[in-house]
Design an enzyme around this catalytic site. Sequence first.
Site, PDB file in Angstrom:
ATOM      1  N   ASP A   1       0.870  -1.483  -0.072  1.00 26.12           N
ATOM      2  CA  ASP A   1       0.103   0.071  -0.001  1.00 26.12           C
ATOM      3  C   ASP A   1       0.808   1.445  -0.270  1.00 26.12           C
ATOM      4  O   ASP A   1       2.229   1.037  -0.561  1.00 26.12           O
ATOM      5  CB  ASP A   1      -0.931  -0.079   1.319  1.00 26.12           C
ATOM      6  CG  ASP A   1      -0.180   0.037   2.779  1.00 26.12           C
ATOM      7  OD1 ASP A   1       0.604   0.313   2.887  1.00 26.12           O
ATOM      8  OD2 ASP A   1      -1.286  -0.183   2.812  1.00 26.12           O
TER       9      ASP A   1
ATOM     10  N   HIS B   1       8.054 -25.099   8.377  1.00 23.59           N
ATOM     11  CA  HIS B   1       6.761 -25.625   9.160  1.00 23.59           C
ATOM     12  C   HIS B   1       6.041 -25.674   8.870  1.00 23.59           C
ATOM     13  O   HIS B   1       4.354 -26.238   8.470  1.00 23.59           O
ATOM     14  CB  HIS B   1       6.688 -25.464  10.432  1.00 23.59           C
ATOM     15  CG  HIS B   1       7.893 -25.717  11.470  1.00 23.59           C
ATOM     16  ND1 HIS B   1       7.782 -26.251  13.062  1.00 23.59           N
ATOM     17  CD2 HIS B   1       9.680 -26.721  10.782  1.00 23.59           C
ATOM     18  CE1 HIS B   1       9.281 -26.273  12.962  1.00 23.59           C
ATOM     19  NE2 HIS B   1      10.391 -26.367  11.845  1.00 23.59           N
TER      20      HIS B   1
ATOM     21  N   HIS C   1       4.564 -31.969   9.209  1.00 25.00           N
ATOM     22  CA  HIS C   1       4.063 -31.100   8.463  1.00 25.00           C
ATOM     23  C   HIS C   1       3.673 -31.474   8.122  1.00 25.00           C
ATOM     24  O   HIS C   1       2.228 -30.414   7.816  1.00 25.00           O
ATOM     25  CB  HIS C   1       4.715 -29.851   9.085  1.00 25.00           C
ATOM     26  CG  HIS C   1       6.006 -29.825   9.748  1.00 25.00           C
ATOM     27  ND1 HIS C   1       6.466 -29.087  11.115  1.00 25.00           N
ATOM     28  CD2 HIS C   1       7.501 -29.895   9.163  1.00 25.00           C
ATOM     29  CE1 HIS C   1       7.110 -28.882  11.681  1.00 25.00           C
ATOM     30  NE2 HIS C   1       8.111 -29.858  10.746  1.00 25.00           N
TER      31      HIS C   1
ATOM     32  N   THR D   1       1.409  -2.270   9.483  1.00 29.05           N
ATOM     33  CA  THR D   1       2.452  -3.366  10.342  1.00 29.05           C
ATOM     34  C   THR D   1       2.767  -4.861   9.772  1.00 29.05           C
ATOM     35  O   THR D   1       3.018  -5.294  10.448  1.00 29.05           O
ATOM     36  CB  THR D   1       1.317  -3.659  10.942  1.00 29.05           C
ATOM     37  OG1 THR D   1      -0.019  -4.305  10.219  1.00 29.05           O
ATOM     38  CG2 THR D   1       0.926  -2.333  11.843  1.00 29.05           C
TER      39      THR D   1
ATOM     40  N   CYS E   1       2.314  -3.281   4.187  1.00 27.99           N
ATOM     41  CA  CYS E   1       2.002  -2.618   4.763  1.00 27.99           C
ATOM     42  C   CYS E   1       2.647  -1.714   5.558  1.00 27.99           C
ATOM     43  O   CYS E   1       3.402  -2.062   6.691  1.00 27.99           O
ATOM     44  CB  CYS E   1       0.066  -3.120   4.717  1.00 27.99           C
ATOM     45  SG  CYS E   1      -0.084  -3.796   6.148  1.00 27.99           S
TER      46      CYS E   1
END
Length: 148
Positions: A8, A98, A133, A67, A65
């Site tokens: 963004d 994983h 996994h 955060t 972005c």
Amino acid sequence: MKIGVGSDHVGYALKLEIIEHLKELGHEVVDFGHYNNQRTDYPIYGEKVANAVVNKEVDCGILICGTGVGMSIAANKVNGIRAVVCSEPYSAMLSKQHNNTNILTLGARVVGTELAKMIVDSWLGVEYEAGRHDKRLEMIREIETKQK
């Protein structure tokens, strides 16, 4: 490797740094926008990159972005995406080993350029370990199927 990148307006400057870093490492980069620092909405670019990953137009994606959280949420709405927001290299590495994450999201307001490069390098530098996994990833796919 062919990597789709998006951001963004808040992540735009870091996106440019990451694109240059990826190219220096020899990766092919597809820039899905945003192309300037004018206000925009992160879900647009989260969806674009996520769709490119699930449609195999790119091998994986990196989204940026403020955060990293919003991009992660938006990308994870696309079935088949396992996006992870990371602020340090160790979680990035383990998320790939994983959880076979296919999109890395970063917070431009959380990590600086050099740390972001370290996180990207850790994420790209390892492979999915499979084995024990696989069962968990199959369980995730079953959850996605229930949501259709």
